[in-house]
Scaffold this motif. Structure first.
Motif, PDB file in Angstrom:
ATOM      1  N   SER A  51      12.176 -35.833 -33.662  1.00 31.66           N
ATOM      2  CA  SER A  51      11.765 -34.844 -32.663  1.00 31.66           C
ATOM      3  C   SER A  51      10.523 -34.120 -33.188  1.00 31.66           C
ATOM      4  O   SER A  51      10.190 -34.214 -34.377  1.00 31.66           O
ATOM      5  CB  SER A  51      12.884 -33.825 -32.450  1.00 31.66           C
ATOM      6  OG  SER A  51      13.022 -33.041 -33.631  1.00 31.66           O
ATOM      7  N   GLU A  52       9.883 -33.349 -32.298  1.00 28.98           N
ATOM      8  CA  GLU A  52       8.703 -32.574 -32.697  1.00 28.98           C
ATOM      9  C   GLU A  52       9.051 -31.626 -33.859  1.00 28.98           C
ATOM     10  O   GLU A  52       8.293 -31.496 -34.825  1.00 28.98           O
ATOM     11  CB  GLU A  52       8.232 -31.782 -31.487  1.00 28.98           C
ATOM     12  CG  GLU A  52       6.786 -31.465 -31.547  1.00 28.98           C
ATOM     13  CD  GLU A  52       6.262 -30.973 -30.211  1.00 28.98           C
ATOM     14  OE1 GLU A  52       6.628 -29.859 -29.807  1.00 28.98           O
ATOM     15  OE2 GLU A  52       5.457 -31.703 -29.593  1.00 28.98           O
ATOM     16  N   ILE A  55       9.408 -33.524 -37.147  1.00 26.26           N
ATOM     17  CA  ILE A  55       8.101 -33.943 -37.691  1.00 26.26           C
ATOM     18  C   ILE A  55       7.421 -32.743 -38.347  1.00 26.26           C
ATOM     19  O   ILE A  55       6.855 -32.849 -39.440  1.00 26.26           O
ATOM     20  CB  ILE A  55       7.202 -34.559 -36.588  1.00 26.26           C
ATOM     21  CG1 ILE A  55       7.876 -35.790 -35.981  1.00 26.26           C
ATOM     22  CG2 ILE A  55       5.844 -34.939 -37.147  1.00 26.26           C
ATOM     23  CD1 ILE A  55       7.156 -36.378 -34.767  1.00 26.26           C
ATOM     24  N   PRO A 178       5.941 -40.780 -36.510  1.00 28.73           N
ATOM     25  CA  PRO A 178       6.319 -39.537 -37.208  1.00 28.73           C
ATOM     26  C   PRO A 178       5.955 -39.574 -38.693  1.00 28.73           C
ATOM     27  O   PRO A 178       5.488 -38.562 -39.240  1.00 28.73           O
ATOM     28  CB  PRO A 178       7.845 -39.468 -37.053  1.00 28.73           C
ATOM     29  CG  PRO A 178       8.153 -40.332 -35.883  1.00 28.73           C
ATOM     30  CD  PRO A 178       7.100 -41.390 -35.824  1.00 28.73           C
ATOM     31  N   ALA A 181       1.966 -39.489 -39.002  1.00 30.31           N
ATOM     32  CA  ALA A 181       1.427 -38.177 -38.614  1.00 30.31           C
ATOM     33  C   ALA A 181       1.745 -37.126 -39.672  1.00 30.31           C
ATOM     34  O   ALA A 181       0.865 -36.340 -40.075  1.00 30.31           O
ATOM     35  CB  ALA A 181       2.003 -37.762 -37.257  1.00 30.31           C
ATOM     36  N   SER A 182       2.977 -37.115 -40.176  1.00 29.45           N
ATOM     37  CA  SER A 182       3.334 -36.100 -41.175  1.00 29.45           C
ATOM     38  C   SER A 182       2.606 -36.372 -42.497  1.00 29.45           C
ATOM     39  O   SER A 182       2.215 -35.438 -43.197  1.00 29.45           O
ATOM     40  CB  SER A 182       4.850 -36.033 -41.375  1.00 29.45           C
ATOM     41  OG  SER A 182       5.346 -37.309 -41.698  1.00 29.45           O
ATOM     42  N   ARG A 216      -0.632 -41.648 -28.944  1.00 23.62           N
ATOM     43  CA  ARG A 216       0.603 -40.945 -29.358  1.00 23.62           C
ATOM     44  C   ARG A 216       0.445 -40.352 -30.752  1.00 23.62           C
ATOM     45  O   ARG A 216       0.872 -39.230 -31.022  1.00 23.62           O
ATOM     46  CB  ARG A 216       1.797 -41.919 -29.344  1.00 23.62           C
ATOM     47  CG  ARG A 216       2.404 -42.037 -27.948  1.00 23.62           C
ATOM     48  CD  ARG A 216       3.538 -43.043 -27.886  1.00 23.62           C
ATOM     49  NE  ARG A 216       4.515 -42.871 -28.958  1.00 23.62           N
ATOM     50  CZ  ARG A 216       5.256 -43.857 -29.455  1.00 23.62           C
ATOM     51  NH1 ARG A 216       5.118 -45.082 -29.001  1.00 23.62           N
ATOM     52  NH2 ARG A 216       6.122 -43.625 -30.410  1.00 23.62           N
ATOM     53  N   GLN A 219      -1.802 -37.264 -30.438  1.00 23.76           N
ATOM     54  CA  GLN A 219      -1.100 -36.117 -29.842  1.00 23.76           C
ATOM     55  C   GLN A 219      -0.092 -35.519 -30.836  1.00 23.76           C
ATOM     56  O   GLN A 219       0.025 -34.293 -30.950  1.00 23.76           O
ATOM     57  CB  GLN A 219      -0.378 -36.579 -28.555  1.00 23.76           C
ATOM     58  CG  GLN A 219       0.195 -35.438 -27.751  1.00 23.76           C
ATOM     59  CD  GLN A 219      -0.889 -34.529 -27.155  1.00 23.76           C
ATOM     60  OE1 GLN A 219      -1.691 -34.978 -26.342  1.00 23.76           O
ATOM     61  NE2 GLN A 219      -0.940 -33.275 -27.581  1.00 23.76           N
ATOM     62  N   THR A 220       0.585 -36.378 -31.580  1.00 20.53           N
ATOM     63  CA  THR A 220       1.571 -35.887 -32.558  1.00 20.53           C
ATOM     64  C   THR A 220       0.875 -35.051 -33.630  1.00 20.53           C
ATOM     65  O   THR A 220       1.348 -33.969 -34.005  1.00 20.53           O
ATOM     66  CB  THR A 220       2.323 -37.082 -33.203  1.00 20.53           C
ATOM     67  OG1 THR A 220       2.826 -37.909 -32.163  1.00 20.53           O
ATOM     68  CG2 THR A 220       3.454 -36.624 -34.094  1.00 20.53           C
ATOM     69  N   ASN A 223      -0.322 -31.700 -32.241  1.00 21.14           N
ATOM     70  CA  ASN A 223       0.808 -30.762 -32.111  1.00 21.14           C
ATOM     71  C   ASN A 223       1.169 -30.151 -33.463  1.00 21.14           C
ATOM     72  O   ASN A 223       1.403 -28.947 -33.549  1.00 21.14           O
ATOM     73  CB  ASN A 223       2.047 -31.475 -31.540  1.00 21.14           C
ATOM     74  CG  ASN A 223       1.830 -31.916 -30.112  1.00 21.14           C
ATOM     75  OD1 ASN A 223       0.849 -31.537 -29.480  1.00 21.14           O
ATOM     76  ND2 ASN A 223       2.732 -32.735 -29.595  1.00 21.14           N
TER      77      ASN A 223
END
Ligand code: URA
Length: 434
Positions: A51-52, A55, A178, A181-182, A216, A219-220, A223
């Motif tokens: 989930s957001e 992450i 995830p 991005a992290s 995607r 955007q991740t 965010n």
């Protein structure tokens, strides 16, 4: 709390709590969780996603696993720029001095190349004498004195990410949005900038081959940045063909200098002006992106961007003569043509093969410890949509070992696909995500 429970929770598609994620990162960094349990959790994340909130928690936990750079001594808003990597991507070397010449401080930590892409640090290291192994004091002093400095990324930031990335690499868990991005954002946040501009590449020469996944990922990451209070914007750029004309460390540095001198290829100039305009916007400059792009173009036209690059090269102990005579960076012993064996229009380019050819020539690393030959590379003479006649060069190979050079000819030739019908030229920019 124990790791077995956390693995089972993720396996059963439950949302992990902040405490569970902190426990995993903290204990894994200390060596208290073995790799087999960490890989099991990574695979559960890969399969079931996050989930957001998860992450965000993972990113923050990885930031806390290492040192966080303090740039607060440097006045003004510091904006970092990061690219997810591409072939021929010399944008950082052009954008940074242009932005600095507008009075926005540039304090950039950058990576070396690994795999089929080359990193900005290797590209700059191709300038004789240039030093990127600065300590933090010298780095900050340079930014305060001349408005720009670039150094290699500290080994001590986001330590958990380093360990996890090495594990993901051998457990089939790299390609998870995830986790990517992290991983990227933990390093950016730990690098100390106030705001972040991301260049997310997609296509045959990028980590994200497909546009939907690139969007995607972008955007991740946007965010995550916004949730930690670091305004973040992503520009999606096309890597279905190399950016500009040259691929390879010193050749790309030469192209960056030529771009700053007003002799740039249109695609490189377009991407640099747009990314630079967003950096200025993040730093609180200018009324609009169009105005900022015009301002940056004026810094090319007036020579101020090039002068800033020269000052930066001198300040980091490099031979600044190469800025006046960029041809000094073309040093390979052999220049070998790759000629077309058909007539037609270029319809597709297998761009990763070009990056891989440069690595095979000695211009990249397969392992972190590998030595790099800065001067080898490829010059791309034709792009998607261009008309080609049989016998015409589509590329040139720059090699220091003739046999190695000749060995790349067939792979490079077959990385171009042709059509008998005219093909539309491709756009460099797909979208902006903010
Ligand atoms: N680059 C990173 O830093 N991390 C990833 O996971 C992928 C690319």
């Amino acid at each position: 709390m124990n790791i077995n429970e956390i693995i089972k929770a993720k396996r059963d598609q439950k949302e992990l709590t902040t405490e569970q994620i902190n426990f995993f990162i903290h204990e894994y960094s200390l060596g208290n969780i073995p790799d087999y349990q960490a890989s099991s959790l990574l695979m559960a994340i890969y399969l079931n996603g996050m989930s957001e909130q998860e992450i965000l928690d993972l990113t923050v936990a990885m930031v806390k696993s290492g040192e966080v750079v303090d740039l607060s001594d440097i006045p003004g808003i510091k904006v970092d720029k990061h690219s997810t990597g591409g072939i021929g991507d010399k944008v950082t070397m052009v954008v940074m001095p242009l932005v600095a010449s507008c009075g926005v401080p540039v304090a950039k930590m950058s990576g070396r190349g690994l795999g089929y892409t080359q990193g900005t640090i290797d590209k700059l290291d191709s300038i004789p004498g240039f030093r990127t192994n600065l300590d933090m004091d010298e780095f900050i002093r340079n930014v305060k004195r001349i408005g720009i400095s670039i150094m290699g990324q500290s080994e001590n930031i986001a330590i958990a990410d380093k360990k996890l990335y090495a594990l993901r690499d051998v457990t089939g868990t790299v390609e998870s949005i995830p986790l990517i991005a992290s991983s990227i954002m933990s390093k950016k946040i730990a690098s100390g900038a106030d705001k972040i501009l991301l260049e997310v590449t997609y296509g045959s020469g990028a980590f994200m081959e497909n546009e939907i996944r690139a969007r995607r990922l972008a955007q991740t990451m946007v965010n995550i940045g916004n949730m930690v209070g670091k305004e973040t914007i992503a520009v999606l750029t096309n890597m279905n063909q190399p950016l500009g004309r040259f691929v390879g460390n010193s050749l790309e540095t030469k192209e960056a200098i030529d771009t700053l001198a007003g002799r740039g290829e249109k695609d490189v100039v377009n991407v640099c002006l747009l990314l630079g305009a967003y950096m200025l916007k993040l730093a609180g400059h200018g009324e609009s992106i169009t105005t900022n792009m015009k301002l940056l173009q004026s810094k090319i036209d007036s020579g101020e961007g090039l002068a800033k690059f020269k000052e930066f090269v001198s300040r980091q102990w490099g031979e600044s003569r190469v800025v006046d005579e960029s041809e000094l960076l073309v040093k390979a012993k052999y220049k070998l043509p790759v000629n077309s064996i058909v007539n037609g229009y270029v319809s597709e380019i297998e761009t990763k093969n070009i990056g891989q050819a440069v690595v095979n020539l000695g211009g990249g690393r397969l392992k972190k410890e590998d030595e790099v030959d800065y001067y080898v590379g490829v010059e791309v003479m034709k792009k998607i949509g261009d008309k080609v006649s049989m016998g015409e060069p589509i590329m040139y190979i720059y090699a220091n070992d003739e046999t190695k050079g000749l060995m790349q000819v067939e792979t490079l030739r077959s990385s171009f696909k042709f059509s008998n019908e005219p093909v539309e030229k491709s756009k460099e920019i797909l979208d902006i995500i903010d």
